[in-house]
Design an enzyme around this catalytic site. Sequence first.
Site, PDB file in Angstrom:
ATOM      1  N   PRO A   2     -52.213 -34.729 -26.678  1.00 37.93           N
ATOM      2  CG  PRO A   2     -52.859 -33.442 -28.486  1.00 37.93           C
ATOM      3  CD  PRO A   2     -51.688 -34.157 -27.915  1.00 37.93           C
ATOM      4  CD  GLU A   3     -55.930 -37.680 -22.472  1.00 44.11           C
ATOM      5  OE1 GLU A   3     -56.207 -38.897 -22.465  1.00 44.11           O
ATOM      6  OE2 GLU A   3     -55.000 -37.196 -21.799  1.00 44.11           O
ATOM      7  CE  LYS A  51     -53.171 -40.367 -26.954  1.00 39.52           C
ATOM      8  NZ  LYS A  51     -52.288 -40.018 -25.828  1.00 39.52           N
ATOM      9  NE  ARG A 260     -47.121 -39.448 -21.631  1.00 41.19           N
ATOM     10  CZ  ARG A 260     -48.089 -39.536 -22.522  1.00 41.19           C
ATOM     11  NH1 ARG A 260     -49.344 -39.500 -22.128  1.00 41.19           N
ATOM     12  NH2 ARG A 260     -47.823 -39.650 -23.792  1.00 41.19           N
TER      13      ARG A 260
END
Length: 296
Positions: A2-3, A51, A260
């Site tokens: 998640p951002e 995060k 990624r």
Amino acid sequence: MPEGDTVFLAGRRLDDALAGQELTRGELRHPRLIDHDLTGRTVLGVASVGKHLFTRFDDGTSLHSHFRMDGTWHLYRPGRPWRGREHDIRAILEVPDRVAVGFRLHDLDLLPTADESRWVGLLGPDLLGPAWESDPEGCASEMARLLRADPERELGAALLDQRVACGVGNLYKAEICFLLRVSPWTRVGDLSDRKIDDAVAWSRKLLLRNAWRPEQSTTGDLGEGAQHWVFERGGRGCRRCRDGVVVARQDDGRPDAEDRVAYYCPTCQPGPHPDPGPRRGGRRPQQQSGRRARYG
């Protein structure tokens, strides 16, 4: 993963639901914490740092959680059914009018609140943290300095490094590089001071724009399929020039690098690019979802 704005929103909703209340149920099902019972402790508050989430209690301890790729906290009214599998539950924090259930929280730790820096002490400026509110110029200057610290590093990899600034994930990395009109593989040392400053400004602006809502839009449009410039648009037309958006892996070869997916338009984003292979069709690398975690 998640951002930072997803974690920020989760923290604010958990804080609204739990802060100031005594836990009527405080169950931890993580293998390392199975013997700990939090029942009876009062929640002082829930705060996000990049995060990371910290649920702080009145006995001087904090419950640290990190979503990794698939973790999430759900909020429910008492008696309502839970959306999730029983064996995925890692934490249950219940107060008289709400129940917070943590699913797939692979990183869960109970530690003294004074020791939270063990997890976040080496992070760069928190793009949604209170320090950015009180000293925006100082935080922006520090992020720019950390970006410039390794001129050989690729911009996309540097933006993902939480030691530079915490909060940017793969979605915003792709969109920031597009808005800068540079390739994600551009060396930081090849960027002008103006581009570096713009990268910092866009990082803060995009996360702040979406921090208080579940939808994440970088285009200003919340319509289905119109929320992003290039992210998860591999093989589709660029929203600016209509050339095909390309998907490729980005790994700068470092031991701590995260391999990624990168999304980019080769026309709008000049600079170094890997060999993309076929421009259209064929099997694409698995994409990360840009959707938020759900809350009851």
